[in-house]
Design a protein around this motif. Structure first.
Motif, short mmCIF file in Angstrom:
data_model
loop_
_atom_site.label_atom_id
_atom_site.label_comp_id
_atom_site.label_asym_id
_atom_site.label_seq_id
_atom_site.Cartn_x
_atom_site.Cartn_y
_atom_site.Cartn_z
N ILE A 96 0.87 -1.18 0.00
CA ILE A 96 0.00 0.00 0.00
C ILE A 96 0.90 1.22 0.00
O ILE A 96 1.71 1.41 0.91
CB ILE A 96 -0.94 0.03 1.21
N LEU A 97 0.78 2.04 -1.04
CA LEU A 97 1.45 3.33 -1.09
C LEU A 97 0.42 4.37 -0.65
O LEU A 97 -0.75 4.29 -1.04
CB LEU A 97 1.91 3.65 -2.51
N THR A 98 0.83 5.31 0.16
CA THR A 98 -0.12 6.33 0.59
C THR A 98 0.57 7.68 0.76
O THR A 98 1.74 7.76 1.15
CB THR A 98 -0.80 5.92 1.92
N THR A 99 -0.20 8.72 0.44
CA THR A 99 0.26 10.09 0.68
C THR A 99 -0.11 10.54 2.08
O THR A 99 0.24 11.66 2.48
CB THR A 99 -0.38 11.05 -0.34
N ASN A 100 -0.81 9.70 2.83
CA ASN A 100 -1.24 10.05 4.19
C ASN A 100 -0.08 9.95 5.17
O ASN A 100 0.81 9.11 5.02
CB ASN A 100 -2.38 9.14 4.64
N TYR A 101 -0.14 10.77 6.21
CA TYR A 101 0.93 10.79 7.20
C TYR A 101 0.65 9.87 8.37
O TYR A 101 1.57 9.42 9.04
CB TYR A 101 1.12 12.21 7.74
N GLU A 102 -0.64 9.62 8.64
CA GLU A 102 -1.01 8.84 9.83
C GLU A 102 -1.08 7.35 9.47
O GLU A 102 -0.75 6.96 8.36
CB GLU A 102 -2.30 9.37 10.44
N PHE A 103 -1.51 6.52 10.43
CA PHE A 103 -1.43 5.07 10.27
C PHE A 103 -2.80 4.39 10.31
O PHE A 103 -2.91 3.25 10.77
CB PHE A 103 -0.50 4.49 11.34
N THR A 104 -3.83 5.08 9.84
CA THR A 104 -5.16 4.48 9.81
C THR A 104 -5.21 3.28 8.87
O THR A 104 -5.96 2.34 9.11
CB THR A 104 -6.21 5.51 9.39
N LEU A 105 -4.42 3.30 7.81
CA LEU A 105 -4.42 2.16 6.89
C LEU A 105 -3.83 0.92 7.56
O LEU A 105 -4.33 -0.20 7.39
CB LEU A 105 -3.64 2.51 5.63
N GLU A 106 -2.77 1.10 8.32
CA GLU A 106 -2.17 -0.03 9.04
C GLU A 106 -3.10 -0.55 10.14
O GLU A 106 -3.03 -1.74 10.49
CB GLU A 106 -0.83 0.38 9.69
N GLY A 107 -3.94 0.33 10.68
CA GLY A 107 -4.80 -0.06 11.79
C GLY A 107 -4.13 0.00 13.14
O GLY A 107 -4.72 -0.28 14.18
N GLU A 108 -2.86 0.38 13.16
CA GLU A 108 -2.08 0.49 14.38
C GLU A 108 -0.85 1.33 14.09
O GLU A 108 -0.45 1.48 12.94
CB GLU A 108 -1.66 -0.88 14.89
#
Length: 291
Positions: A96-108
Motif C-alpha cells: 500500500i502506497l499512501t500520501t497520508n501521514y497517519e497510520f489508519t491504513l495499518e490499523g495500528e
C-alpha cells in the motif's frame, strides 16, 4: 486480484468522524500566527499556502519548522480509522502506497520502520510492514515529523531524490542503497527488489483511489509523465504494468481535463457510480478483488 498493490490518498479518511483537512488548515494558522495574518483561499495551491504560513510565522513569531510539523503530526495522528480501512486490509495487499501521514491504513501505529535506508526528510524508502503488507508513506509520516511533505521546498527536494533514484542514480552513503538508477538496472536486466515504492510504478500493476491527484502533486505527475515517456517516446525499457485510477462517476465531467491528462500518461480511468462515499469505496474494492 490476489495481493494487489494500492495507492491511496486522504479521501478515505473523510468517512471518519472528526477533523477535516479544512479544520487542520485552520488549526495550523491558529497555532503559529495571530488572526488575520494569512487568508485561507481555495485558489491558493496548498504547497505554496504552507510556505506563506510558515514564512510569515518565521518573521512574526520566530517559529521553527520542526515545531510546526510536530504540531501537524500530533493533529493528524488523531484521525480515526473507519470500516473502509479495515476492508482494504482484508484484501491482504502486497503493498500500500499512501500520501497520508497517519497510520489508519495499518490499523495500528507500527513499532518501527523497516526501510532499506532510514530517511530523515525524504521518502524514497520509507516503509512499514504490518501483517505481511508493506506500507509506503511516500509523503512522510507522523512518527517522523520532519519527513511530512507539505511545502513547495519539500516537494522540490522529494522530486530531486525521486529523479535521482529513477534516472541518474543515488548518492546515499549507505552500502545498502542501490547506486545505479532504476532505469539502468531494468535496462541491464538486473533484479528489481522493491527496495523503493518507485520500483513498483515501473514493474507492477497499481490501483489508485481516494487520491485527487491535483496538479500540485508535482512529484507524482513527474513520475507518471516520465514512465509514459519511457514507454512511448524513448522505448528504452519495457513498461508492461498497468496503472488504474478510480473516480466516482458524478465527478467525471468536472474532472475531464485531469482525466484526459491521466489517459495521455497511460493511466486507465475507471469510473464507478455509487450513492455515497462509503458505497463508492466498497465498489472500488470489489472491482479490484475481481480483477
Amino acid at each position: 486480484m490476489k495481493n494487489p498493490i494500492l495507492l491511496i490518498g486522504n479521501d478515505i479518511n473523510n468517512i471518519s468522524k472528526g477533523q477535516s483537512w479544512k479544520d487542520l488548515l485552520t488549526d495550523i494558522v491558529s497555532f503559529c500566527l495571530p488572526d488575520g495574518c494569512v487568508q485561507l483561499d481555495e485558489r491558493k495551491p496548498f504547497p505554496l499556502l504552507y510556505e506563506e504560513i510558515f514564512l510569515t510565522a518565521i518573521r512574526q513569531q520566530h517559529i521553527r519548522e520542526a515545531e510546526l510539523k510536530a504540531f501537524i503530526a500530533e493533529k493528524t495522528l488523531r484521525i480515526e480509522q473507519n470500516e473502509i480501512h479495515a476492508a482494504i486490509r482484508a484484501l491482504a495487499p502486497a503493498h500500500i502506497l499512501t500520501t497520508n501521514y497517519e497510520f489508519t491504513l495499518e490499523g495500528e501505529i507500527p513499532d518501527g520502520n523497516n526501510s532499506l535506508i532510514q530517511e530523515r526528510a525524504f521518502s524514497i524508502f520509507r516503509k512499514y510492514t504490518v501483517d505481511g503488507t508493506n506500507y509506503w508513506h511516500i509523503h512522510g509520516d507522523c512518527l517522523n515529523p520532519l519527513s511530512i511533505n507539505l511545502g513547495f521546498e519539500h516537494y522540490g527536494g522529494q522530486l530531486q531524490q525521486m529523479r535521482n533514484y529513477v534516472v541518474s542514480g543515488t548518492t546515499y552513503t549507505s552500502p545498502q542503497a542501490p547506486r545505479q538508477s532504476l532505469i539502468q538496472r531494468i535496462q541491464q536486466h538486473l533484479p528489481v527488489k522493491d527496495d523503493s515504492w518507485l520500483d513498483l510504478f515501473f514493474t507492477r500493476d497499481i490501483h489508485i483511489f481516494g487520491l485527487s491527484l491535483d496538479f500540485v502533486e508535482t512529484d507524482l505527475w513527474w513520475l507518471l509523465t516520465y514512465r509514459a515517456r519511457q514507454k512511448f517516446q524513448k522505448n528504452t525499457i519495457p513498461v508492461r504494468n498497468a496503472l488504474y485510477y478510480y473516480i466516482p462517476t458524478e465527478f467525471v465531467q468536472g474532472a475531464k481535463f485531469k482525466l484526459d491528462m491521466l489517459a495521455a500518461n497511460d493511466v486507465k480511468v475507471i469510473d464507478i457510480a455509487a450513492a455515497d462515499k462509503r458505497t463508492y469505496y466498497e465498489e472500488v474494492l470489489k472491482q479490484i478483488k475481481r480483477l
